[in-house]
Design a protein around this motif. Sequence first.
Motif, mmCIF file in Angstrom:
data_model
loop_
_atom_site.group_PDB
_atom_site.id
_atom_site.type_symbol
_atom_site.label_atom_id
_atom_site.label_comp_id
_atom_site.label_asym_id
_atom_site.label_seq_id
_atom_site.Cartn_x
_atom_site.Cartn_y
_atom_site.Cartn_z
ATOM 1 N N THR A 101 0.850 -1.187 0.000
ATOM 2 C CA THR A 101 0.000 0.000 0.000
ATOM 3 C C THR A 101 0.884 1.235 0.000
ATOM 4 O O THR A 101 1.797 1.353 0.819
ATOM 5 N N THR A 102 0.579 2.141 -0.922
ATOM 6 C CA THR A 102 1.281 3.417 -1.005
ATOM 7 C C THR A 102 0.238 4.505 -1.173
ATOM 8 O O THR A 102 -0.609 4.412 -2.066
ATOM 9 N N THR A 103 0.300 5.502 -0.304
ATOM 10 C CA THR A 103 -0.636 6.637 -0.305
ATOM 11 C C THR A 103 -2.093 6.197 -0.427
ATOM 12 O O THR A 103 -2.872 6.729 -1.219
ATOM 13 N N GLY A 104 -2.440 5.172 0.345
ATOM 14 C CA GLY A 104 -3.833 4.725 0.404
ATOM 15 C C GLY A 104 -4.285 3.822 -0.727
ATOM 16 O O GLY A 104 -5.440 3.421 -0.776
ATOM 17 N N VAL A 105 -3.398 3.492 -1.659
ATOM 18 C CA VAL A 105 -3.758 2.611 -2.776
ATOM 19 C C VAL A 105 -2.988 1.302 -2.624
ATOM 20 O O VAL A 105 -1.761 1.304 -2.519
ATOM 21 N N THR A 106 -3.728 0.192 -2.610
ATOM 22 C CA THR A 106 -3.111 -1.125 -2.457
ATOM 23 C C THR A 106 -3.000 -1.802 -3.814
ATOM 24 O O THR A 106 -3.946 -1.821 -4.593
#
Length: 184
Positions: A101-106
């Motif tokens: 997950t990066t900046t709320g996106v998985t």
Amino acid sequence: MAGDTDNPRLWQGADFYAAPIGTTAPTDVATALAAAWLPVGLLSEDGASESRDQDSSDFYAWGGVLVRTSKSKHKRQIVVTCLEENLVVFGLVNPGSSASTTTGVTTRTIKVPKADPRAFVLELHDGDVKKRRVIPKGEVESVGEVTLSDSALTAYELTITIYPAADGTLYLDITDDPQAVVTP
């Protein structure tokens, strides 16, 4: 009527957990499971089912009298249907895959499944009666068809093959059920 109407069980609640093989297994029904036991989340109302399969060969004496039966290739499986798409279920359905997950996106990277044996606990409840089925080693052998739809829940039917220990033990059932008490 011979029997006791308090003895039949209707398991009204259940939880299913997975952990790495060798995780400290429960030895009673009251102590909380170790932190490594991760819940798979909500299960289908259909419950869990167990199947058994084995080969047998009959041996007959002259004249057609059955004298012996041999049994081999015993296989035991348990089937549960998971209703959540959490990381535990993801790992069971896609062993060897990864998620980040990066900046709320998985992003989930799905790879060809690899062998991934685990330990499992199925915990059942019937009023005040509790039972824990402890499976020291098993593996998701198959995942049922997954429906992605606006008219049905996405569900993951997991068929788990149970591997026996060196002494032949498949699993332990630990219960506080008064009808299971062994008397000398």
